[in-house]
Write a protein that holds these residues in place. Sequence first.
Motif, short mmCIF file in Angstrom:
data_model
loop_
_atom_site.label_atom_id
_atom_site.label_comp_id
_atom_site.label_asym_id
_atom_site.label_seq_id
_atom_site.Cartn_x
_atom_site.Cartn_y
_atom_site.Cartn_z
N GLU A 110 0.83 -1.20 0.00
CA GLU A 110 0.00 0.00 0.00
C GLU A 110 0.87 1.26 0.00
O GLU A 110 0.56 2.23 -0.71
CB GLU A 110 -0.92 0.00 1.21
CG GLU A 110 -1.89 1.19 1.23
CD GLU A 110 -2.86 1.15 2.38
OE1 GLU A 110 -3.85 1.90 2.33
OE2 GLU A 110 -2.65 0.35 3.32
N ARG A 129 -4.07 -0.93 -5.33
CA ARG A 129 -5.46 -0.61 -5.66
C ARG A 129 -6.12 -1.69 -6.50
O ARG A 129 -7.33 -1.88 -6.43
CB ARG A 129 -5.52 0.74 -6.38
CG ARG A 129 -5.14 1.93 -5.50
CD ARG A 129 -5.35 3.24 -6.24
NE ARG A 129 -4.85 4.37 -5.45
CZ ARG A 129 -3.74 5.02 -5.72
NH1 ARG A 129 -2.99 4.67 -6.75
NH2 ARG A 129 -3.34 6.03 -4.96
N LEU A 165 -8.10 -4.31 -4.50
CA LEU A 165 -9.30 -3.96 -3.75
C LEU A 165 -10.55 -4.62 -4.35
O LEU A 165 -11.51 -4.89 -3.63
CB LEU A 165 -9.47 -2.45 -3.70
CG LEU A 165 -8.33 -1.69 -3.00
CD1 LEU A 165 -8.61 -0.20 -2.99
CD2 LEU A 165 -8.10 -2.21 -1.58
N ARG A 176 -6.36 -12.05 -3.03
CA ARG A 176 -5.54 -11.07 -2.31
C ARG A 176 -4.53 -11.75 -1.40
O ARG A 176 -3.38 -11.33 -1.31
CB ARG A 176 -6.44 -10.15 -1.48
CG ARG A 176 -6.98 -8.96 -2.25
CD ARG A 176 -7.82 -8.09 -1.37
NE ARG A 176 -9.21 -8.50 -1.38
CZ ARG A 176 -10.11 -8.13 -0.48
NH1 ARG A 176 -9.75 -7.36 0.52
NH2 ARG A 176 -11.36 -8.53 -0.58
N GLY A 233 -11.69 -2.69 -12.51
CA GLY A 233 -12.27 -3.27 -11.32
C GLY A 233 -13.67 -3.80 -11.54
O GLY A 233 -14.05 -4.86 -11.01
#
Length: 254
Positions: free
Chosen positions: A11, A19, A22, A29, A249
């Motif tokens: 981060e 990002r 996310l 993750r 995303g």
Amino acid sequence: MSLDACAGLVERGDPDRFRTLLAAPLEARKRLLPLYAFNLEVSRAPWLTEEAMIAEMRLQWWRDVLEEIASGGQVRRHEVATPLSDVLDPEGARRLDALVAAHRWSCYRDPFEDEAAFTAHIAATGGGLMAVAARTLGAADPAPAEEAGFAAGLAAWLLAVPELEERGRMPLPDGRPAAVAALARDGLARLARARAAQSSLPKPARPALAPAWRAGTLLRRAAAFPARVADGTLPESEARKRWGLLVTGLTGRI
């Protein structure tokens, strides 16, 4: 060792890559964070000292970690090495060893021997990391990730050219505009192949490609306006950057 340390490192040190996580499923993750933290630690290791020998020793430490993972032996306890050993198999460790070896370039001020050497560097770093990420998430054939990783790695490298030159490095085998544009077009061709094959990856492995979300925009700008690479005006606007990340995303497409 928890993943909290890896998350904090990525981060702070690699926010764009962070990002992309996310929107990824939790299990993805958990597997990608150690890889990205490892990549960050390795990529910045040569720049923590002006002494080439010390920089080499820092990189060798990570090569030793990867050898421990590849051999199946006991892996030293470390905030990144420990969680990395939980997600990496011997083949992945061997592939990442090539990534660490490629970063030896940053320890010295020698230029790349030729374009082939430069291409091999981007393939080992950008392409290698994304290929291992895809394999870690279950991709039997990580070729699309390797192509996307090369494109993303090349785009990031072109962004870094002014800073690398300030640090006394010669980051491009040929810095003339026509040569830079040709490099960008090659990256765009690789990105197109990755996009065409993206659906062949199993769905759980597709988050590995997300860090290539900026590659198309940056490489198109470099191909059309190669002088922007040297003068540091290659980055897109912050609004365009956020929009690109949002689209990736929401759609999962690079």
